[in-house]
Design a protein around this motif. Structure first.
Motif, short mmCIF file in Angstrom:
data_model
loop_
_atom_site.label_atom_id
_atom_site.label_comp_id
_atom_site.label_asym_id
_atom_site.label_seq_id
_atom_site.Cartn_x
_atom_site.Cartn_y
_atom_site.Cartn_z
N PRO B 59 0.81 -1.23 0.00
CA PRO B 59 0.00 0.00 0.00
C PRO B 59 0.84 1.27 0.00
N TRP B 60 2.12 1.17 0.39
CA TRP B 60 2.94 2.40 0.40
C TRP B 60 3.19 2.90 -1.01
N PHE B 61 3.50 1.95 -1.92
CA PHE B 61 3.64 2.36 -3.32
C PHE B 61 2.35 2.97 -3.83
N GLY B 62 1.24 2.30 -3.54
CA GLY B 62 -0.06 2.81 -3.99
C GLY B 62 -0.34 4.17 -3.38
N GLY B 63 -0.01 4.30 -2.09
CA GLY B 63 -0.27 5.57 -1.41
C GLY B 63 0.55 6.71 -2.00
N ILE B 64 1.83 6.43 -2.25
CA ILE B 64 2.69 7.46 -2.84
C ILE B 64 2.13 7.88 -4.19
N ASN B 65 1.72 6.88 -4.98
CA ASN B 65 1.21 7.21 -6.31
C ASN B 65 -0.09 7.99 -6.22
N THR B 66 -0.92 7.67 -5.23
CA THR B 66 -2.14 8.46 -5.06
C THR B 66 -1.79 9.90 -4.75
N PHE B 67 -0.83 10.06 -3.85
CA PHE B 67 -0.38 11.41 -3.50
C PHE B 67 0.12 12.15 -4.75
N VAL B 68 0.93 11.45 -5.55
CA VAL B 68 1.48 12.08 -6.75
C VAL B 68 0.37 12.51 -7.70
N LEU B 69 -0.59 11.61 -7.92
CA LEU B 69 -1.65 11.95 -8.88
C LEU B 69 -2.54 13.06 -8.35
N PHE B 100 5.19 16.12 -15.11
CA PHE B 100 6.24 15.61 -14.24
C PHE B 100 5.63 14.65 -13.22
N GLY B 101 4.46 15.03 -12.68
CA GLY B 101 3.74 14.12 -11.78
C GLY B 101 3.46 12.79 -12.45
N GLY B 102 3.00 12.86 -13.69
CA GLY B 102 2.73 11.63 -14.43
C GLY B 102 3.98 10.79 -14.57
N LEU B 103 5.10 11.46 -14.80
CA LEU B 103 6.37 10.75 -14.97
C LEU B 103 6.75 10.03 -13.67
N ILE B 104 6.61 10.76 -12.54
CA ILE B 104 6.94 10.14 -11.25
C ILE B 104 6.04 8.93 -11.03
N PHE B 105 4.76 9.11 -11.35
CA PHE B 105 3.81 8.02 -11.18
C PHE B 105 4.29 6.77 -11.92
N ILE B 106 4.69 6.96 -13.19
CA ILE B 106 5.12 5.83 -14.00
C ILE B 106 6.41 5.22 -13.42
N CYS B 107 7.30 6.07 -12.94
CA CYS B 107 8.56 5.55 -12.39
C CYS B 107 8.28 4.71 -11.14
N TYR B 172 -9.73 15.56 -18.58
CA TYR B 172 -9.29 14.18 -18.82
C TYR B 172 -8.37 13.72 -17.69
N TRP B 173 -7.44 14.59 -17.29
CA TRP B 173 -6.46 14.20 -16.28
C TRP B 173 -7.15 13.93 -14.94
N HIS B 174 -8.10 14.78 -14.59
CA HIS B 174 -8.83 14.55 -13.34
C HIS B 174 -9.57 13.23 -13.39
N PHE B 175 -10.10 12.90 -14.58
CA PHE B 175 -10.78 11.61 -14.69
C PHE B 175 -9.81 10.47 -14.44
N VAL B 176 -8.62 10.56 -15.03
CA VAL B 176 -7.62 9.52 -14.81
C VAL B 176 -7.28 9.42 -13.33
N ASP B 177 -7.23 10.58 -12.69
CA ASP B 177 -7.00 10.63 -11.25
C ASP B 177 -8.11 9.89 -10.49
N ILE B 178 -9.36 10.16 -10.89
CA ILE B 178 -10.49 9.52 -10.19
C ILE B 178 -10.43 8.01 -10.36
N VAL B 179 -10.05 7.56 -11.56
CA VAL B 179 -9.94 6.11 -11.76
C VAL B 179 -8.94 5.54 -10.75
N TRP B 180 -7.83 6.26 -10.57
CA TRP B 180 -6.83 5.76 -9.62
C TRP B 180 -7.36 5.81 -8.19
N ILE B 181 -8.15 6.83 -7.89
CA ILE B 181 -8.72 6.92 -6.55
C ILE B 181 -9.51 5.64 -6.23
#
Lengths: 596, 191, 142
Positions: B59-69, B100-107, B172-181
């Motif tokens: 969940p830490w990876f998931g949590g960090i990515n949620t924060f990033v998005l 840049f946020g998207g890039l961190i997310f992918i990394c 569109y980006w907010h929608f992608v964010d919501i999917v991740w939420i």
């Protein structure tokens, strides 16, 4: 170029431009609009015919691709029907049909006719051609997305055709692609064909999603000043509602296509019960899309028929609003019926009860629409032109398709009929009127607008009667065969003693098919001859009301170079009492003589 | 470049054409992700053994990515805010920040998946992991696509062109964010 | 900030505030499963024994996800100032997915029903649970 850019920027600065113009009302020619166009210059062959962003050219591209695919699909049906009529004999023009090839032919006949014929010809071709013309706009709102949509569609068609030429041959797991047959190359023996098939179908969905967004947005936003909701021609309503249904239903199947693709290629087990998956899930994903899809292709055909019968009965569409609300109802209910395809698939029997009820309910709005069409005909001064004949044939033939559906929608009866030729004949009685009759009604009606020439009426009527009579001769025997228990997806009925005796009927149906295919040559000849030396059509040969008939035939780039039309009334004001002319074009300002 | 047709500039609904189209795109995406996630939830509830499989996600990876998005969404909405006030340069800056946020997310995703695959949790390991990689992978492809489009728009916005598009990519980006939420609790929290 | 427009300031601080709320919610949803057993204990202590750990987790995981999605959709996507029918449109698409779930889950989620049984799925559940049990008896830590 600079001038054009400025013009566009000026228009673009004011997003409410359209509304302002609607309030201005009487302004027919808005001069600064005309600057928005590209300066007319000579275009090269490539930019004019291949990479065009003009909605009419894209419509033509869709239509001709659809016609080519229809010929391929028809040829496939010829090959496998010959195998059924004369099992094991070499088919003239094809050769021996092996068992694997038979499966591939049947599968791809179904896939092509639904996804590469019905959809491009009814939705994409007529949608692209009619939407901007009928709402008085110069193009679709996103011309480049429109072009992209066709390009993806074209690639999808190429991928599908290519699947026949890869090692293992084309996919043979039926157009519904049920796993585990579709998911595992061990079972279907077409490791590449199955993957090509799913990729082609997925690309086709993407193309229609892009096209659908364009259609919906164009109709919602770009109507001519003065065109209100109830002034939109019925065919546009139906095409756009069909696009919405498609968009709302296809998502789960796209997800399913991704899952099936991974099952095939990577070796996941989404649909493998031994690894925690579920094959029934695919059937749900497929039919959640697959049933609304029936209405996706039905509605545009229904819309074409509505416009044609109004024009040739010289009568107002009977209760426009009721028809519209019926369409809404059909669209909503169409999402509640999908599992009637799965009554024998092992679904929960209690769900089967629910879906039986909803399936029988959906026949109500459809029947209602047919009644409203017949009411439109009542008391009209009917002209039996070729498009009108096709429209009337649609009502009659689709009725048979609808009525036989009642047997299949009732889960009890479906247990017997499921996967027999009765089902096959039923859905051909729905899809043939939709895809073929609907298309012919539309093309014979709008051919003058598309190409500026009239089609030959005599050849048109020969083609009509030949096709309709042959069509019924194909599928009425198949109803009887199905009721006698003849199963679908069987390569050679001689292996089944109970069914072997019915061979005469199979031969008869196959002969009728050959006759029907032969009559399509009449259409192609008529099409080409009319293009070359048909009578010039003029702007409005049918004396119809809708806006496309006020443009030149064929309409130039930008449709109305002299300025886009305004709209003053509904699309079906025929035989209005107290008027000299029996039609009243939508763009004619009120309280004056009809334009021109 | 051809000019925009008059059709594009009309707005009978009162919603600008581009925005209307984006809403329809979002609608069609809802059903794509909806179909996939509904399928996942059904399986998850029907297979008690998946609880054990799911307990191996971090969940830490998931949590960090949620924060990033979530943060990149803030940046996207600030870009929209700047564009609304006609400041293309600032909008472009915020958009690049979002990217840049998207890039961190992918990394983060790449590191996370590498560790998981090294532990033997591959896409074919079992039912849970195949849904995990498919859903998160489909989402990651949306992130990548969004980044590419955003860079193109940022390049235009920098020159003060097509500023209305900043809002569109934002939606569109907010929608992608919501999917991740929703993906976050489904894949990482509910065990 | 370069330009100190009052409106701009107000708008930006609003977005930052929403972002802050989102981060708090995120923290809660991560801590939810960790704190759930303690909350269950505490609740039992004060006589609210009906409060169970899984309820807390469910609430912190999905209740919060729904609220977060609402915050993003309303404030960042500006659905709160968009025409109403856009919200209805998106809600319709969501409802269709609920419909899909409702129609499909009786067959996929359950492995047994009136006069039917999904033997293959039951066998797989059995096999997996047994192998997990023997793994944990074998001392493998997960």
């Amino acid at each position: 170029m600079d001038v054009a850019k400025q013009g566009a920027a000026r228009v673009g600065d004011d997003p409410l431009n359209g509304i302002d113009m609607a309030e201005a009302g009487s302004v027919t020619v808005d001069t600064h609009e005309a600057h928005g166009h590209e300066a007319h210059h000579e275009q090269s062959f490539w930019s004019k015919y291949v990479f065009s962003t003009d909605h009419k050219m894209i419509a033509m591209q869709y239509m001709f691709t659809g016609i080519v695919m229809a010929l391929i699909g028809g040829y496939m049906s010829y090959a496998f029907r010959m195998q059924l009529a004369f099992p094991g004999e070499s088919v003239p023009g094809y050769g021996l049909v092996s068992q694997g090839e038979y499966n591939a032919l049947v599968t791809n006949h179904g896939t092509i006719m639904i996804f590469w014929v019905a959809m491009p010809m009814l939705i994409a071709a007529f949608g692209n051609f009619l939407i901007p013309l009928m709402i008085g706009a110069d193009d679709m709102v996103f011309p480049r997305i429109n072009r992209l949509s066709y390009q993806i569609f074209f690639i999808s068609a190429v991928v599908l055709i290519a699947s026949f030429f890869v090692p293992g041959g084309g996919f043979g797991g039926a157009w519904t692609a049920y796993p585990p047959l579709s998911a595992n190359a061990q079972y279907n023996l077409t490791p590449l064909g199955a993957t090509f098939w799913i990729v082609a179908v997925a690309l086709e969905f993407v193309a229609f999603l892009l096209g659908g967004i364009n259609f919906i947005t164009t109709l919602m936003n770009s109507r001519a000043p003065g065109m209100k909701m109830y002034d939109i021609p019925m065919v546009l309503w139906m095409i756009v509602i069909a696009s919405i249904l498609f968009m709302a239903s296809v998502g789960p199947l796209i997800a399913g296509a991704v899952m099936l693709f991974m099952d095939q290629v990577i070796g996941t087990g989404f649909f493998d019960p031994n690894r925690g998956g579920d094959p029934i899930l695919w059937q749900h994903l497929f039919w959640f899309f697959g049933h609304p899809e029936v209405y996706v292709v039905l509605l545009p055909a229904m819309g074409i028929v509505a416009d044609v019968i109004c024009t040739f009965a010289r009568k107002k569409l009977f209760n426009y609003k009721l028809i519209l609300f019926t369409v809404f109802a059909t669209g909503i209910i169409s999402f509640f019926v999908w599992a009637h395809h799965q009554f024998v698939a092992g679904i929960d029997p209690r769900m089967a009860n629910v879906f039986t009820v909803t399936t029988l309910i959906i026949s109500i709005p459809i029947a209602e629409m047919l009644f409203l069409y017949i009411a439109t005909l009542y008391g009209g001064s009917i002209q039996l032109t070729t498009p009108m004949l096709w429209a009337l044939a649609f009502i009659a033939e689709f009725l048979i398709g609808g009525v036989t559906g009642i047997f299949l929608g009732a889960s009890g009866a479906d247990i017997y009929f499921h996967d027999t030729y009765f089902v096959l004949a039923h859905f051909h009685y729905t899809f043939f009127p939709i895809a073929i009759i609907g298309f012919y009604a539309g093309i014979t009606y709008w051919f003058p607008k598309m190409f500026g020439k009239m089609m030959n009426e005599a050849l048109g009527k020969i083609h009509f009667w030949g096709t309709i009579i042959a069509f019924n001769c194909i599928f009425i025997p198949l109803f009887i065969l199905g009721a006698a228990g003849q199963h679908r997806r069987i390569y050679n009925f001689q292996n089944f003693p109970d069914l072997a005796g019915l061979q005469d009927m199979r031969v008869f149906a196959t002969m009728a098919l050959i006759v029907m295919l032969a009559f399509q040559v009449v259409f192609l000849v008529n099409f080409v001859m009319s293009l070359i030396k048909g009578k010039p059509a003029g702007k409005n040969p049918w004396k119809a009301n809708t806006l496309e008939w006020t443009a030149e035939s064929p309409p130039p780039h930008g449709n109305w170079p002299e300025g886009l039309p305004n709209c003053y009334r509904g699309p079906y004001e025929y035989s209005v009492p107290g008027r000299e002319e029996d039609y009243w074009p939508q763009n004619a300002p009120p309280d004056t003589a009809p334009a021109e | 470049m051809s000019t925009r047709p008059i059709a594009t500039t009309r707005s009978a609904t009162g919603i600008p054409t581009g925005k209307l189209a984006v809403w329809w795109v979002v609608g069609s995406e809802i059903v794509i992700f909806g179909g996939l996630l509904a399928s996942y939830v059904m399986h998850r509830l029907g297979h008690p053994e998946w609880a054990e499989y799911a307990s191996h996600t971090n969940p830490w990876f998931g949590g960090i990515n949620t924060f990033v998005l979530l943060t990149s969404s803030l940046s996207a909405v600030l870009a929209h805010h700047a564009a609304e006030h006609g400041d293309g340069k600032k909008a472009a800056k915020w958009l690049v920040g979002t990217c840049f946020g998207g890039l961190i997310f992918i990394c983060v995703k790449a590191v996370e998946w590498t560790i998981e695959i090294q532990h033997g949790y591959t896409i074919t390991a079992n039912g849970f992991w195949q849904f995990y990689y498919t859903a998160a992978g489909l989402h990651a492809m949306h992130v990548i696509a969004g980044c590419v489009i955003m860079l193109i728009i940022a390049n235009d916005a920098r020159k003060g062109l097509e500023l209305h598009r900043v809002e569109l990519i934002g939606i569109y980006w907010h929608f992608v964010d919501i999917v991740w939420i929703f993906l976050f609790p489904l894949l990482y929290i509910a065990k | 900030m370069a330009e100190h427009e009052e409106h701009a300031e107000h708008g930006q601080s609003h977005y930052v505030r929403i972002w802050g709320i989102l981060l708090v919610l995120l923290t809660v949803s991560i801590l939810g499963p960790v704190l759930a057993p303690h909350i269950e204990e505490a609740a039992a202590g004060v006589g609210a024994a009906f409060v169970k750990g899984w309820m807390i987790t469910l609430l912190t995981a999905f209740g919060i996800a729904i609220y977060k999605a609402y915050l993003v959709a309303a404030n960042f996507m500006h659905l709160n100032i968009e025409k109403r029918y856009i919200s209805y449109l998106l809600a319709t698409f969501l409802t269709l997915m609920v419909l899909f779930f409702a129609g499909t889950s009786p067959d996929v989620m359950k492995h047994k029903g009136q006069n039917w049984e999904n033997v293959a799925a039951e066998a797989e559940v059995d096999r997996a649970l047994k192998s997990q049990e023997s793994d944990s008896h074998g001392g493998e830590h997960n």
